[in-house]
Scaffold this motif. Structure first.
Motif, PDB file in Angstrom:
ATOM      1  N   LYS A  51      31.780  42.358  36.527  1.00 43.61           N
ATOM      2  CA  LYS A  51      31.579  42.181  38.096  1.00 43.61           C
ATOM      3  C   LYS A  51      30.036  41.736  38.330  1.00 43.61           C
ATOM      4  O   LYS A  51      29.333  42.384  38.091  1.00 43.61           O
ATOM      5  N   LEU A  85      34.380  44.284  44.410  1.00 41.02           N
ATOM      6  CA  LEU A  85      33.190  43.891  43.859  1.00 41.02           C
ATOM      7  C   LEU A  85      31.629  44.499  44.556  1.00 41.02           C
ATOM      8  O   LEU A  85      31.646  45.127  45.657  1.00 41.02           O
ATOM      9  N   ASN A 138      32.610  34.976  40.220  1.00 39.50           N
ATOM     10  CA  ASN A 138      32.849  36.142  39.229  1.00 39.50           C
ATOM     11  C   ASN A 138      33.867  35.813  38.010  1.00 39.50           C
ATOM     12  O   ASN A 138      33.581  36.226  36.759  1.00 39.50           O
TER      13      ASN A 138
END
Length: 294
Positions: free
Chosen positions: A63, A89, A241
């Motif tokens: 992450k 996140l 990501n």
């Protein structure tokens, strides 16, 4: 890697007798990744996402760490903070203004508060006491109720010390992963905030020698467009990501934090294409991008 941008950048009432308690925090405002309509406003399905449609990044997946920024750390940055944190996140948020400014009873009489010390709960209580009807109608009390469910108080970006542990923010949404006080991506919600962030990072001198991608997603400062903008920022964050996770999966994490190594180089090279593809999905939200350093 891109050239160090530090070398190229050198820009210089009616009193209510009994205050009402805060309303219960609203549920997360949805994490749909549906493409926006041509008008750039949410339709009914976007405002009320069906169960199971929210996307959450698994804990066993890499992450990136995110930071969202607007002027007062009240509306746009907090909606984006909520949506990113709800997707799993790591997220922190800030404002860039000299003071927190919220609408008041007239356009020339704003409500003004200090960053880093005045809590969202205290602001909510004060405005409810001032004029419950007015601040309910214009959405401020609902916004503040949402905010106090995310973190305790608005923070100012220029007062942030990158790399200083955020040990007093363990109850914030999105806090897991941000304990070390560093992020990989900063996303601002207005061009003047984008400029302020880049100026501040330049002035801080990049002491950690750690690269950070800084984006601006231009969002009008109202509740409806903050909701749509939060979805757009989530879409961008998930795209970034996914690319970072793929590169680290192929090449490992050697040199990642210092901006070197095959994985980091591959990710950095993909960022312009990721942004271009995102802009095609969100054509009504002009975006900017720069590489900076902590």
């Amino acid at each position: 890697m891109s050239a160090d941008p530090r070398l190229a950048r050198s820009r210089p009432q009616q009193h209510q007798p009994t205050p009402v308690p805060p309303p219960p925090p609203p549920p997360p405002m949805g994490n749909l990744l549906s493409k926006p309509g041509s008008e750039g406003t949410p339709d009914e399905s976007e405002q009320s996402p069906a169960p199971g449609q929210a996307q959450v990044v698994p804990d066993d997946m890499f992450k990136l760490k995110f930071c969202t920024v607007c002027a007062s750390n009240q509306n746009r940055s907090m909606e984006a903070h909520l949506q990113l944190a709800s997707a799993g996140l790591p997220t922190i948020s800030f404002g860039t203004g000299s003071l927190v400014r919220l609408p008041g009873p007239t356009i020339t009489s704003p409500n003004v508060y200090h960053f880093n010390s005045t809590t969202y709960r205290a602001i909510h209580a004060e405005l409810a006491q001032q004029n419950t009807q007015l601040y309910t109608q214009n959405g401020l009390l609902n916004m503040l109720s949402r905010n106090l469910s995310i973190k305790s108080y608005p923070e100012r970006f220029q007062d942030w010390v990158p790399g200083k542990p955020r040990l007093d923010h363990t109850e914030d949404q999105g806090a897991p992963g941000t304990e070390a006080g560093v992020v990989d991506v900063v996303i601002t919600c207005e061009e003047r905030c984008f400029d302020a962030v880049l100026d501040d990072l330049h002035n801080k001198g990049g002491k950690l020698n750690r690269p950070v991608h800084v984006f601006n997603v231009d969002i009008r400062d109202n509740h409806e467009e903050a909701l749509v903008g939060g979805k757009a920022i989530l879409d961008l964050a998930l795209s970034l990501n996914e690319a970072a996770s793929q590169e680290r999966g192929m090449y490992g994490d050697s040199g990642w934090q210092g901006g070197v190594g095959a994985a980091r180089q591959g990710f950095d090279e993909k960022v312009p294409d990721i942004l271009a593809e995102w802009q095609e999905r969100w054509p009504n939200m002009p975006a900017l991008w720069s590489l900076a350093w902590f």
